[in-house]
Enzyme design. Sequence first.
Site, mmCIF file in Angstrom:
data_model
loop_
_atom_site.group_PDB
_atom_site.id
_atom_site.type_symbol
_atom_site.label_atom_id
_atom_site.label_comp_id
_atom_site.label_asym_id
_atom_site.label_seq_id
_atom_site.Cartn_x
_atom_site.Cartn_y
_atom_site.Cartn_z
ATOM 1 N N SER A 1 0.844 -1.190 0.000
ATOM 2 C CA SER A 1 0.000 0.000 0.000
ATOM 3 C C SER A 1 0.882 1.243 0.000
ATOM 4 O O SER A 1 1.624 1.494 0.961
ATOM 5 C CB SER A 1 -0.894 0.016 1.235
ATOM 6 O OG SER A 1 -1.432 1.312 1.396
ATOM 7 N N HIS B 1 -1.058 -1.100 -4.469
ATOM 8 C CA HIS B 1 -2.350 -0.740 -3.852
ATOM 9 C C HIS B 1 -2.383 0.763 -3.626
ATOM 10 O O HIS B 1 -1.498 1.328 -2.972
ATOM 11 C CB HIS B 1 -2.499 -1.507 -2.538
ATOM 12 C CG HIS B 1 -3.825 -1.342 -1.868
ATOM 13 N ND1 HIS B 1 -4.961 -2.021 -2.274
ATOM 14 C CD2 HIS B 1 -4.207 -0.572 -0.817
ATOM 15 C CE1 HIS B 1 -5.971 -1.685 -1.504
ATOM 16 N NE2 HIS B 1 -5.543 -0.798 -0.602
ATOM 17 N N ASP C 1 -4.528 3.929 -2.278
ATOM 18 C CA ASP C 1 -5.627 4.262 -1.360
ATOM 19 C C ASP C 1 -6.125 5.682 -1.572
ATOM 20 O O ASP C 1 -5.385 6.643 -1.357
ATOM 21 C CB ASP C 1 -5.144 4.126 0.087
ATOM 22 C CG ASP C 1 -4.985 2.681 0.503
ATOM 23 O OD1 ASP C 1 -5.977 1.942 0.437
ATOM 24 O OD2 ASP C 1 -3.866 2.292 0.896
ATOM 25 N N MET D 1 -8.772 8.523 -0.328
ATOM 26 C CA MET D 1 -9.641 8.897 0.808
ATOM 27 C C MET D 1 -10.153 10.313 0.612
ATOM 28 O O MET D 1 -9.406 11.185 0.158
ATOM 29 C CB MET D 1 -8.851 8.838 2.116
ATOM 30 C CG MET D 1 -8.216 7.494 2.389
ATOM 31 S SD MET D 1 -7.281 7.552 3.930
ATOM 32 C CE MET D 1 -6.562 5.910 3.926
ATOM 33 N N HIS E 1 -8.234 1.593 -4.395
ATOM 34 C CA HIS E 1 -9.193 1.343 -3.315
ATOM 35 C C HIS E 1 -9.877 2.665 -2.995
ATOM 36 O O HIS E 1 -9.271 3.553 -2.388
ATOM 37 C CB HIS E 1 -8.406 0.783 -2.113
ATOM 38 C CG HIS E 1 -9.191 0.584 -0.868
ATOM 39 N ND1 HIS E 1 -8.595 0.341 0.351
ATOM 40 C CD2 HIS E 1 -10.533 0.584 -0.622
ATOM 41 C CE1 HIS E 1 -9.519 0.203 1.279
ATOM 42 N NE2 HIS E 1 -10.702 0.359 0.723
ATOM 43 N N MET F 1 -12.024 4.889 -1.012
ATOM 44 C CA MET F 1 -12.685 5.102 0.282
ATOM 45 C C MET F 1 -13.361 6.461 0.212
ATOM 46 O O MET F 1 -12.944 7.424 0.873
ATOM 47 C CB MET F 1 -11.649 5.037 1.413
ATOM 48 C CG MET F 1 -11.165 3.620 1.692
ATOM 49 S SD MET F 1 -9.641 3.585 2.662
ATOM 50 C CE MET F 1 -8.456 3.713 1.336
ATOM 51 N N MET G 1 -11.835 -5.526 4.670
ATOM 52 C CA MET G 1 -11.044 -4.624 5.527
ATOM 53 C C MET G 1 -10.795 -5.329 6.852
ATOM 54 O O MET G 1 -11.739 -5.747 7.536
ATOM 55 C CB MET G 1 -11.782 -3.303 5.784
ATOM 56 C CG MET G 1 -11.842 -2.356 4.604
ATOM 57 S SD MET G 1 -10.268 -2.016 3.778
ATOM 58 C CE MET G 1 -9.296 -1.280 5.110
ATOM 59 N N ASP H 1 -6.900 -6.211 3.765
ATOM 60 C CA ASP H 1 -6.225 -4.910 3.860
ATOM 61 C C ASP H 1 -6.340 -4.357 5.277
ATOM 62 O O ASP H 1 -7.443 -4.121 5.769
ATOM 63 C CB ASP H 1 -6.902 -3.954 2.859
ATOM 64 C CG ASP H 1 -6.264 -2.575 2.802
ATOM 65 O OD1 ASP H 1 -5.215 -2.363 3.427
ATOM 66 O OD2 ASP H 1 -6.844 -1.718 2.108
HETATM 67 C C1 DX5 Z 1 -6.359 1.794 5.308
HETATM 68 C C2 DX5 Z 1 -5.868 1.509 3.909
HETATM 69 C C3 DX5 Z 1 -4.801 0.506 3.877
HETATM 70 C C4 DX5 Z 1 -3.561 0.933 4.628
HETATM 71 C C5 DX5 Z 1 -2.996 -0.318 5.226
HETATM 72 O O1 DX5 Z 1 -7.501 2.531 5.273
HETATM 73 O O2 DX5 Z 1 -6.939 1.030 3.086
HETATM 74 O O3 DX5 Z 1 -4.476 0.100 2.547
HETATM 75 O O4 DX5 Z 1 -2.582 1.565 3.861
HETATM 76 O O5 DX5 Z 1 -1.939 0.016 6.040
HETATM 77 P P1 DX5 Z 1 -1.309 -1.021 7.072
HETATM 78 O O6 DX5 Z 1 -0.826 -2.193 6.279
HETATM 79 O O7 DX5 Z 1 -0.215 -0.226 7.701
HETATM 80 O O8 DX5 Z 1 -2.400 -1.397 8.030
HETATM 81 ZN ZN ZN Z 2 -6.431 0.077 1.112
#
Ligand code: DX5
Ligand code: ZN
Length: 215
Positions: free
Chosen positions: A7, A32, A34, A36, A65, A67, A136, A174
Amino acid sequence: MVKIAPSLLACDFAILKEEVQRVKDSKADILHFDVMDGQFVPNISIGLPILESLRKVTDMTIDTHLMIENPEQMIDLFCEAGSDMVSVHFEATHHIHRAIQQIKAHNKLAGVVINPGTPVEHLQSVLADVDFVLIMTVNPGFGGQAFISSTLDKIAWLDQYRKNNQLSFEIEVDGGINDQTGELCRNHGADILVAGSYYFKHEDYRAPVLKLKGE
Ligand code: DX5
Ligand code: ZN
């Protein structure tokens, strides 16, 4: 063999291009990415301009991903910006089936995601439509959180469901993944392990890939 998806949230963004090259050299399988929005989750991360730049410098599979609230508004843009896989949260839209079809219309791999508090059985109606399910294993929004072990039952349920129904979706996990929790997830049927802080804390990125794959 399980696939590893570092990630980027935990990488050094000041040297993103180098980080991506090091990830590729480590023989990780997927990047990956992310996204947000500060609404669906209490944090803001990276978005379209970074994805477009990234697409120009790597041929790795990019797994976006989302969010974000109302993902339908942004799915087309994130597909066009270079994602290979796109996942949307079950909790973020009234129309999860439509959102999945929207991703598939771009010929991208489509995934549905659930938070730790959402029962996996709620996904039953779309499991024949998706290419992957993202479970998740922490509450989304931040890296570096502790793995929530009640999510293991969801992985096992999905694995059994796809066997019983001759489906071939992949199971991705994840949040809080390290060598120990990664092994638990593998043993319960996970196919793709996302790892952020655990992966990027290593000096040599080959080491976490080998450990997460159980080699
Ligand atoms: C959290 C993200 C993850 C995050 C995971 O909301 O979707 O992808 O980066 O990080 P670790 O592996 O540190 O939990
Ligand atoms: Zn993620």
